[in-house]
Design a protein around this motif. Structure first.
Motif, PDB file in Angstrom:
ATOM      1  N   TRP A  57       0.801  -1.208   0.000  1.00  0.00           N
ATOM      2  CA  TRP A  57       0.000   0.000   0.000  1.00  0.00           C
ATOM      3  C   TRP A  57       0.838   1.264   0.000  1.00  0.00           C
ATOM      4  N   GLN A  58       0.223   2.305  -0.521  1.00  0.00           N
ATOM      5  CA  GLN A  58       0.802   3.644  -0.532  1.00  0.00           C
ATOM      6  C   GLN A  58      -0.374   4.606  -0.444  1.00  0.00           C
ATOM      7  N   LEU A  59      -0.556   5.211   0.736  1.00  0.00           N
ATOM      8  CA  LEU A  59      -1.716   6.055   1.008  1.00  0.00           C
ATOM      9  C   LEU A  59      -1.296   7.487   1.296  1.00  0.00           C
ATOM     10  N   HIS A  60      -2.216   8.415   1.074  1.00  0.00           N
ATOM     11  CA  HIS A  60      -1.991   9.831   1.342  1.00  0.00           C
ATOM     12  C   HIS A  60      -1.928  10.071   2.846  1.00  0.00           C
ATOM     13  N   SER A  61      -0.895  10.748   3.287  1.00  0.00           N
ATOM     14  CA  SER A  61      -0.780  11.136   4.691  1.00  0.00           C
ATOM     15  C   SER A  61      -0.048  12.456   4.753  1.00  0.00           C
ATOM     16  N   SER A  62      -0.121  13.084   5.889  1.00  0.00           N
ATOM     17  CA  SER A  62       0.610  14.331   6.088  1.00  0.00           C
ATOM     18  C   SER A  62       1.604  14.123   7.217  1.00  0.00           C
ATOM     19  N   TYR A  63       2.425  15.117   7.458  1.00  0.00           N
ATOM     20  CA  TYR A  63       3.424  15.033   8.516  1.00  0.00           C
ATOM     21  C   TYR A  63       2.762  14.850   9.881  1.00  0.00           C
ATOM     22  N   TYR A  64       1.598  15.438  10.060  1.00  0.00           N
ATOM     23  CA  TYR A  64       0.945  15.442  11.362  1.00  0.00           C
ATOM     24  C   TYR A  64      -0.030  14.286  11.586  1.00  0.00           C
ATOM     25  N   GLU A  65      -0.603  13.757  10.506  1.00  0.00           N
ATOM     26  CA  GLU A  65      -1.607  12.719  10.691  1.00  0.00           C
ATOM     27  C   GLU A  65      -1.781  11.901   9.414  1.00  0.00           C
ATOM     28  N   ASP A  66      -2.290  10.700   9.601  1.00  0.00           N
ATOM     29  CA  ASP A  66      -2.645   9.881   8.447  1.00  0.00           C
ATOM     30  C   ASP A  66      -3.965  10.387   7.904  1.00  0.00           C
ATOM     31  N   LYS A  67      -4.020  10.585   6.605  1.00  0.00           N
ATOM     32  CA  LYS A  67      -5.238  11.079   5.967  1.00  0.00           C
ATOM     33  C   LYS A  67      -6.131   9.942   5.527  1.00  0.00           C
ATOM     34  N   ASP A  68      -5.544   8.918   4.963  1.00  0.00           N
ATOM     35  CA  ASP A  68      -6.280   7.771   4.459  1.00  0.00           C
ATOM     36  C   ASP A  68      -5.826   6.557   5.254  1.00  0.00           C
ATOM     37  N   SER A  69      -6.612   5.485   5.235  1.00  0.00           N
ATOM     38  CA  SER A  69      -6.252   4.380   6.125  1.00  0.00           C
ATOM     39  C   SER A  69      -6.512   3.008   5.511  1.00  0.00           C
ATOM     40  N   LEU A  70      -5.745   2.063   6.001  1.00  0.00           N
ATOM     41  CA  LEU A  70      -5.921   0.647   5.751  1.00  0.00           C
ATOM     42  C   LEU A  70      -5.983  -0.009   7.121  1.00  0.00           C
ATOM     43  N   GLU A  71      -7.058  -0.734   7.377  1.00  0.00           N
ATOM     44  CA  GLU A  71      -7.228  -1.420   8.655  1.00  0.00           C
ATOM     45  C   GLU A  71      -7.577  -2.873   8.382  1.00  0.00           C
ATOM     46  N   VAL A  72      -7.013  -3.772   9.202  1.00  0.00           N
ATOM     47  CA  VAL A  72      -7.292  -5.199   9.072  1.00  0.00           C
ATOM     48  C   VAL A  72      -7.703  -5.701  10.448  1.00  0.00           C
ATOM     49  N   TYR A  73      -8.782  -6.498  10.474  1.00  0.00           N
ATOM     50  CA  TYR A  73      -9.330  -6.989  11.735  1.00  0.00           C
ATOM     51  C   TYR A  73      -9.476  -8.507  11.701  1.00  0.00           C
ATOM     52  N   ASP A  74      -9.110  -9.151  12.829  1.00  0.00           N
ATOM     53  CA  ASP A  74      -9.497 -10.531  13.081  1.00  0.00           C
ATOM     54  C   ASP A  74     -10.970 -10.498  13.463  1.00  0.00           C
TER      55      ASP A  74
END
Length: 131
Positions: A57-74
């Motif tokens: 993955w390669q997602l948009h983020s900024s220096y201060y916070e993640d803008k976009d996300s990938l989450e995986v759950y059991d």
């Protein structure tokens, strides 16, 4: 390019037995993804097996916070437990036979298009998490 609406958050996939793999990705991967996109994939392994995921993955983020996300759950019954992701790309293994993967992008754009996510998945016998 035709307009794209958000993908479903309820896509259900059956994991094939390793070494066979299936894959999915965010819309338009690797050519960038649109803003305000939410996708969810629910993956099921056969009885007595777990899910192995190979993530890129390669997602948009900024220096201060993640803008976009990938989450995986059991997934164990109705309980969702987050699975720690590798730094950027790599393999992860579920503890149970069910996994839920969620990709979200916010409403901001950047001058650079990030690729998004690509996931290969398969089912393995419990105890074979070293593959």
């Amino acid at each position: 390019m035709c307009p794209f609406s958000d993908c479903s958050i309820n896509i259900t996939l059956d994991a094939p037995q390793w070494p066979t793999e299936q894959n999915f990705s965010s819309p338009y991967y690797p050519h960038g993804y649109h803003t305000n996109t939410t996708c969810g994939w629910y993956i099921t392994a056969p009885q007595n097996q777990v899910v192995m995921l190979q993530l890129v993955w390669q997602l948009h983020s900024s220096y201060y916070e993640d803008k976009d996300s990938l989450e995986v759950y059991d997934v164990n019954g109705y309980e969702l437990t987050p699975i720690a992701l590798p730094e950027h790309n790599g393999k992860i293994y579920s503890k149970f036979r069910f996994v839920y993967v969620v990709f979200k992008s916010d409403d901001e754009t950047d001058e650079y298009w990030e690729k998004g996510i690509s996931v290969k998945y398969s089912a393995i016998n419990t105890g074979n998490t070293h593959i």
